[in-house]
Motif scaffolding. Structure first.
Motif, PDB file in Angstrom:
ATOM      1  N   UNK A  38     -40.990 -33.121 -19.689  1.00  0.00           N
ATOM      2  CA  UNK A  38     -42.588 -32.847 -20.210  1.00  0.00           C
ATOM      3  C   UNK A  38     -43.113 -32.384 -21.702  1.00  0.00           C
ATOM      4  N   UNK A  39     -44.089 -32.368 -22.237  1.00  0.00           N
ATOM      5  CA  UNK A  39     -43.984 -31.719 -23.229  1.00  0.00           C
ATOM      6  C   UNK A  39     -45.750 -31.636 -23.238  1.00  0.00           C
ATOM      7  N   UNK A  40     -46.579 -31.376 -22.591  1.00  0.00           N
ATOM      8  CA  UNK A  40     -47.669 -31.509 -21.665  1.00  0.00           C
ATOM      9  C   UNK A  40     -48.526 -32.653 -21.939  1.00  0.00           C
ATOM     10  N   UNK A  41     -48.248 -34.066 -22.409  1.00  0.00           N
ATOM     11  CA  UNK A  41     -48.877 -35.004 -22.857  1.00  0.00           C
ATOM     12  C   UNK A  41     -47.927 -35.978 -21.511  1.00  0.00           C
ATOM     13  N   UNK A  42     -46.669 -36.251 -22.418  1.00  0.00           N
ATOM     14  CA  UNK A  42     -45.948 -37.306 -21.004  1.00  0.00           C
ATOM     15  C   UNK A  42     -45.246 -36.620 -20.896  1.00  0.00           C
ATOM     16  N   UNK A  43     -44.249 -37.197 -19.178  1.00  0.00           N
ATOM     17  CA  UNK A  43     -43.574 -37.128 -18.562  1.00  0.00           C
ATOM     18  C   UNK A  43     -42.340 -38.329 -18.094  1.00  0.00           C
ATOM     19  N   UNK A  44     -41.778 -37.618 -17.458  1.00  0.00           N
ATOM     20  CA  UNK A  44     -40.180 -38.247 -16.648  1.00  0.00           C
ATOM     21  C   UNK A  44     -40.257 -36.998 -15.700  1.00  0.00           C
ATOM     22  N   UNK A  45     -39.130 -38.036 -14.908  1.00  0.00           N
ATOM     23  CA  UNK A  45     -38.990 -36.955 -13.775  1.00  0.00           C
ATOM     24  C   UNK A  45     -37.879 -37.700 -12.915  1.00  0.00           C
ATOM     25  N   UNK A  46     -36.866 -36.890 -12.570  1.00  0.00           N
ATOM     26  CA  UNK A  46     -35.424 -37.746 -11.209  1.00  0.00           C
ATOM     27  C   UNK A  46     -35.504 -36.419 -10.305  1.00  0.00           C
ATOM     28  N   UNK A  47     -34.181 -37.055 -10.353  1.00  0.00           N
ATOM     29  CA  UNK A  47     -33.673 -35.533  -8.669  1.00  0.00           C
ATOM     30  C   UNK A  47     -31.758 -35.649  -9.250  1.00  0.00           C
ATOM     31  N   UNK A  48     -31.560 -35.067  -8.413  1.00  0.00           N
ATOM     32  CA  UNK A  48     -30.133 -34.207  -8.417  1.00  0.00           C
ATOM     33  C   UNK A  48     -30.257 -34.070  -6.964  1.00  0.00           C
ATOM     34  N   UNK A  49     -28.917 -34.140  -6.705  1.00  0.00           N
ATOM     35  CA  UNK A  49     -28.232 -33.308  -5.041  1.00  0.00           C
ATOM     36  C   UNK A  49     -27.538 -32.436  -5.387  1.00  0.00           C
ATOM     37  N   UNK A  50     -28.110 -31.481  -4.461  1.00  0.00           N
ATOM     38  CA  UNK A  50     -27.414 -30.394  -4.456  1.00  0.00           C
ATOM     39  C   UNK A  50     -26.733 -29.992  -2.876  1.00  0.00           C
ATOM     40  N   UNK A  51     -25.347 -29.285  -2.272  1.00  0.00           N
ATOM     41  CA  UNK A  51     -24.890 -28.900  -1.682  1.00  0.00           C
ATOM     42  C   UNK A  51     -26.183 -28.270  -1.056  1.00  0.00           C
ATOM     43  N   UNK A  52     -26.615 -28.864   0.811  1.00  0.00           N
ATOM     44  CA  UNK A  52     -27.405 -28.639   1.273  1.00  0.00           C
ATOM     45  C   UNK A  52     -27.583 -27.351   2.127  1.00  0.00           C
ATOM     46  N   UNK A  53     -26.199 -26.801   2.125  1.00  0.00           N
ATOM     47  CA  UNK A  53     -25.896 -24.835   2.753  1.00  0.00           C
ATOM     48  C   UNK A  53     -25.116 -24.253   1.966  1.00  0.00           C
ATOM     49  N   UNK A  54     -25.829 -23.475   1.607  1.00  0.00           N
ATOM     50  CA  UNK A  54     -25.287 -22.168  -0.073  1.00  0.00           C
ATOM     51  C   UNK A  54     -25.571 -22.246  -0.951  1.00  0.00           C
ATOM     52  N   UNK A  55     -25.350 -21.521  -1.830  1.00  0.00           N
ATOM     53  CA  UNK A  55     -25.746 -21.697  -3.181  1.00  0.00           C
ATOM     54  C   UNK A  55     -24.139 -22.677  -3.621  1.00  0.00           C
ATOM     55  N   UNK A  56     -24.735 -23.970  -4.425  1.00  0.00           N
ATOM     56  CA  UNK A  56     -23.747 -25.006  -5.080  1.00  0.00           C
ATOM     57  C   UNK A  56     -23.848 -24.935  -6.260  1.00  0.00           C
ATOM     58  N   UNK A  57     -22.014 -25.560  -7.132  1.00  0.00           N
ATOM     59  CA  UNK A  57     -22.447 -25.838  -8.206  1.00  0.00           C
ATOM     60  C   UNK A  57     -23.202 -27.263  -8.143  1.00  0.00           C
ATOM     61  N   UNK A  58     -23.979 -28.061  -9.010  1.00  0.00           N
ATOM     62  CA  UNK A  58     -24.454 -29.158  -9.485  1.00  0.00           C
ATOM     63  C   UNK A  58     -24.103 -29.904 -11.122  1.00  0.00           C
TER      64      UNK A  58
END
Length: 162
Positions: A38-58
């Motif tokens: 976002x830049x305060x006026x417009x916004x784009x959104x999405x998501x990404x997956x991360x392993x659910x147990x412990x610290x994971x690289x993504x």
């Protein structure tokens, strides 16, 4: 283990294109991080997956489908673990949007300022005209006055695909 978000890409004030690549380490509720640009006026959104147990690289990305999607060239990328909690941890990274800086933006190349260089002279050499604004805007985090650059400074010279 407490929630953790460590964004390694993009770094603050990175110059990005229409596809913004995101990477780092994270823990996330149900293994999902939301991505917002976002830049305060417009916004784009999405998501990404991360392993659910412990610290994971993504790794993830978000595509900005329209080069004129934003009014400003300084954007804010927010990565958040809000899938299970609206107020979950988040990280905000300021980034510079290349397509708003130079029409047909296709990346950048490094340039080391030489004695006697001016932004106008560099623009003439790179673009064949005196329009230094793309260079100034791509380096707004290190240049505060377009009349003041120093030998040895590393600048980013935006390039286009046109």
């Amino acid at each position: 283990m407490p929630p953790t978000l460590d964004i390694q890409q993009p770094q603050p004030f990175d110059l990005v294109g229409s596809t913004i690549l995101i990477a780092g380490n994270a823990t996330a509720f149900e293994g999902t991080l939301s991505i917002r640009v976002s830049e305060g006026h417009d916004e784009y959104s999405s998501f990404t997956s991360v392993g659910s147990l412990g610290l994971r690289q993504f790794q993830g990305s978000i595509e900005i489908p329209n080069q004129n999607a934003f009014k400003l060239n300084r954007l804010f990328l927010t990565l958040a673990d809000d899938t299970g909690n609206e107020n979950g941890p988040s990280v905000v990274v300021p980034i510079l949007y290349g397509p708003k800086i130079l029409t047909g933006y296709g990346g950048w190349r490094p340039y080391t300022v030489q004695p006697g260089d001016t932004l106008t002279g560099i623009a003439q050499q790179e673009y064949g005209n005196n329009d230094f604004q793309p260079i100034f805007q791509a380096n707004q985090h290190i240049i505060t006055d377009p009349d003041v650059i120093f030998p040895g400074q590393e600048l980013r010279i935006p390039r286009n695909d046109i």
